[in-house]
Design a protein around this motif. Structure first.
Motif, PDB file in Angstrom:
ATOM      1  N   LEU A   4      46.812  64.049  73.220  1.00  0.00           N
ATOM      2  CA  LEU A   4      48.181  64.280  72.762  1.00  0.00           C
ATOM      3  C   LEU A   4      48.153  64.903  71.380  1.00  0.00           C
ATOM      4  N   HIS A   5      49.033  65.874  71.175  1.00  0.00           N
ATOM      5  CA  HIS A   5      49.233  66.329  69.792  1.00  0.00           C
ATOM      6  C   HIS A   5      50.712  66.171  69.458  1.00  0.00           C
ATOM      7  N   SER A   6      50.992  65.400  68.404  1.00  0.00           N
ATOM      8  CA  SER A   6      52.379  65.223  67.974  1.00  0.00           C
ATOM      9  C   SER A   6      52.704  66.229  66.882  1.00  0.00           C
ATOM     10  N   GLN A   7      53.888  66.837  66.994  1.00  0.00           N
ATOM     11  CA  GLN A   7      54.308  67.834  66.012  1.00  0.00           C
ATOM     12  C   GLN A   7      55.148  67.225  64.889  1.00  0.00           C
ATOM     13  N   VAL A   8      55.208  65.905  64.842  1.00  0.00           N
ATOM     14  CA  VAL A   8      56.084  65.230  63.879  1.00  0.00           C
ATOM     15  C   VAL A   8      55.918  65.770  62.461  1.00  0.00           C
ATOM     16  N   ALA A   9      54.671  65.905  62.024  1.00  0.00           N
ATOM     17  CA  ALA A   9      54.435  66.346  60.638  1.00  0.00           C
ATOM     18  C   ALA A   9      55.027  67.749  60.409  1.00  0.00           C
ATOM     19  N   MET A  10      54.965  68.577  61.441  1.00  0.00           N
ATOM     20  CA  MET A  10      55.452  69.950  61.303  1.00  0.00           C
ATOM     21  C   MET A  10      56.988  70.013  61.170  1.00  0.00           C
ATOM     22  N   HIS A  11      57.669  69.138  61.933  1.00  0.00           N
ATOM     23  CA  HIS A  11      59.140  69.177  61.934  1.00  0.00           C
ATOM     24  C   HIS A  11      59.755  68.328  60.823  1.00  0.00           C
ATOM     25  N   GLU A  12      58.952  67.470  60.235  1.00  0.00           N
ATOM     26  CA  GLU A  12      59.441  66.486  59.263  1.00  0.00           C
ATOM     27  C   GLU A  12      60.271  67.130  58.154  1.00  0.00           C
ATOM     28  N   GLU A  13      59.761  68.218  57.610  1.00  0.00           N
ATOM     29  CA  GLU A  13      60.448  68.812  56.454  1.00  0.00           C
ATOM     30  C   GLU A  13      61.813  69.394  56.819  1.00  0.00           C
ATOM     31  N   TYR A  14      62.053  69.613  58.125  1.00  0.00           N
ATOM     32  CA  TYR A  14      63.360  70.148  58.556  1.00  0.00           C
ATOM     33  C   TYR A  14      64.313  69.024  58.971  1.00  0.00           C
ATOM     34  N   GLY A  15      63.826  67.802  59.011  1.00  0.00           N
ATOM     35  CA  GLY A  15      64.681  66.665  59.377  1.00  0.00           C
ATOM     36  C   GLY A  15      64.956  66.568  60.865  1.00  0.00           C
ATOM     37  N   GLY A  16      64.256  67.334  61.670  1.00  0.00           N
ATOM     38  CA  GLY A  16      64.449  67.288  63.128  1.00  0.00           C
ATOM     39  C   GLY A  16      63.606  68.367  63.783  1.00  0.00           C
ATOM     40  N   VAL A  17      63.615  68.389  65.120  1.00  0.00           N
ATOM     41  CA  VAL A  17      62.765  69.352  65.839  1.00  0.00           C
ATOM     42  C   VAL A  17      63.346  70.769  65.737  1.00  0.00           C
ATOM     43  N   VAL A  18      62.505  71.721  65.326  1.00  0.00           N
ATOM     44  CA  VAL A  18      62.910  73.139  65.312  1.00  0.00           C
ATOM     45  C   VAL A  18      62.360  73.751  66.608  1.00  0.00           C
ATOM     46  N   PRO A  19      63.235  74.094  67.559  1.00  0.00           N
ATOM     47  CA  PRO A  19      62.769  74.468  68.904  1.00  0.00           C
ATOM     48  C   PRO A  19      61.724  75.591  68.924  1.00  0.00           C
ATOM     49  N   GLU A  20      61.920  76.644  68.142  1.00  0.00           N
ATOM     50  CA  GLU A  20      60.962  77.747  68.231  1.00  0.00           C
ATOM     51  C   GLU A  20      59.579  77.331  67.710  1.00  0.00           C
ATOM     52  N   LEU A  21      59.572  76.559  66.638  1.00  0.00           N
ATOM     53  CA  LEU A  21      58.288  76.071  66.116  1.00  0.00           C
ATOM     54  C   LEU A  21      57.603  75.186  67.154  1.00  0.00           C
ATOM     55  N   ALA A  22      58.409  74.399  67.853  1.00  0.00           N
ATOM     56  CA  ALA A  22      57.859  73.510  68.887  1.00  0.00           C
ATOM     57  C   ALA A  22      57.164  74.341  69.963  1.00  0.00           C
ATOM     58  N   SER A  23      57.841  75.385  70.456  1.00  0.00           N
ATOM     59  CA  SER A  23      57.257  76.219  71.521  1.00  0.00           C
ATOM     60  C   SER A  23      55.961  76.851  71.058  1.00  0.00           C
TER      61      SER A  23
END
Ligand code: KG4
Ligand code: ZN
Length: 331
Positions: free
Chosen positions: A29-48
């Motif tokens: 599993l890779h969690s993207q939590v650290a990547m989205h943290e600074e935006y305060g929520g999931v950024v869909p394009e970054l997630a993809s």
């Protein structure tokens, strides 16, 4: 039969190999939590974009851990939905491409079915039938489960999901993303008598939920306290008031669902199922009302590939034609 599971519906890339004979072979599993943290929520394009980057290395890792070759995979299951469209497209494309390259059939799995069946991966799994409480970031449902594919919806949220209420209330308290675990940790230090927040639909005669009013109640007390310069202890008190309210409603509706169905087994699934206060309250209710409660392993509460591989394998054991080789799937 060995099934590869691919999960990419939101901010976790999960790959897993489930063998119908030997059980779960491996999962990564890779969690993207650290990547989205600074935006305060999931950024869909970054997630993809991140799913694309992570999926194949994670696949290599799961194959290595399982000690098998890609050619040993018999079928590929991927999360078809619901979820973020771009993120789902990545999982679907990867599954179909692998299917074509390896000449293996592919099937789409409903994300919620993955969550729903995840407690069956535990060492002491529940038998059918059972009542399931599915509490994730996007859904809150009570279901009667008589077998794989035999699901009856008993009740659901009329507005926000439980996880959404956790996340939004945490945001109002200035806690990071994801808010569920953060507000739960803070609540441990709160005074339960300080704030008595509303328990929406606690006494409604049905098995539905509503959490948007609770979130508004949190907003109201936060605003009031902000005007009076909120202190850390007060934040913890509000967090405690929120957690106690939501847990009360979830437990009461589970008990009502068991009573309505006459069943004695309750299964909890989805990210909020990792919540320690909810687990403690459910365990207490189970001891008092004499039912048994089952949870997924903590690592399988939130999104993961193992639940998708497992749900795919269960689907295929009922209907071997569920997986196809035309690789023409919708998400
Ligand atoms: O099942 P999941 O990983 O994703 C969806 O399918 O939505 O659930 C994520 C949700 C988020 O709202 C997150 O805040 C919540 O589960 N969550 C928790 C806890 N761990 C995750 N909520 C409360 N307490 C927790 N310990
Ligand atoms: Zn999920």
């Amino acid at each position: 039969m060995i099934v590869l599971g691919v999960e990419s519906s939101c901010d976790e890339t999960g790959l897993a190999l489930y063998d119908t004979g030997r059980g779960l072979l491996s999962h990564a599993l890779h969690s993207q939590v650290a990547m989205h943290e600074e935006y305060g929520g999931v950024v869909p394009e970054l997630a993809s974009r991140d799913h694309i980057r992570r999926a194949i290395p994670l696949l290599q890792q799961t194959l290595e851990e399982a000690g098998i070759a890609a050619a040993d995979i018999d079928a590929i299951a991927y999360t078809q939905g619901p979820g973020l469209a771009g993120a789902l497209l990545v999982g679907s494309s990867i599954a179909c491409s692998l299917g074509l390259a390896l000449d293996k059939p592919v099937l789409g799995v409903h994300h919620l079915e993955g969550h729903l069946l995840s407690p069956l991966l535990a060492s002491d799994p529940p038998e059918f039938p059972f009542v399931a409480l599915l509490v994730s970031g996007g859904h809150t449902q009570l279901m009667r489960v008589d077998g794989v594919g035999q699901y009856e919806l008993l009740g659901e949220t009329l507005d926000d999901a439980a996880g959404e209420a956790f996340d939004k209330s945490a945001k109002l308290l200035g806690l990071g993303y994801p808010g569920g675990p953060a507000i739960s940790r803070l609540a441990e230090f709160g005074d339960p008598a300080a704030y008595k927040l509303p328990r929406p639909m606690l006494h409604s005669k049905d098995l539905n939920f509503s959490f948007s009013g609770l979130k508004t109640a949190v907003l109201t007390v936060v605003k009031k306290q902000e005007a009076a310069n909120v202190c850390e202890q007060d934040k913890a008190n509000i967090a405690r008031g929120f957690v106690d309210a939501i847990v009360d409603v979830l437990v009461a509706k589970c008990v009502a669902a068991l009573k309505q169905t006459g069943l004695k087994r309750l299964v909890i699934a989805g990210g909020v199922g990792a919540n320690s206060q909810l687990r403690a309250a459910l365990n207490a209710a189970a001891a008092k009302k004499r039912f048994r409660v089952y949870y997924p392993e903590l690592e399988f509460c939130t999104d993961n590939g193992a639940m998708i591989a497992f749900a795919g394998a269960m689907r295929l054991s009922i209907n071997p034609d569920a997986a196809r080789r035309d690789y023409a799937f919708n998400v």
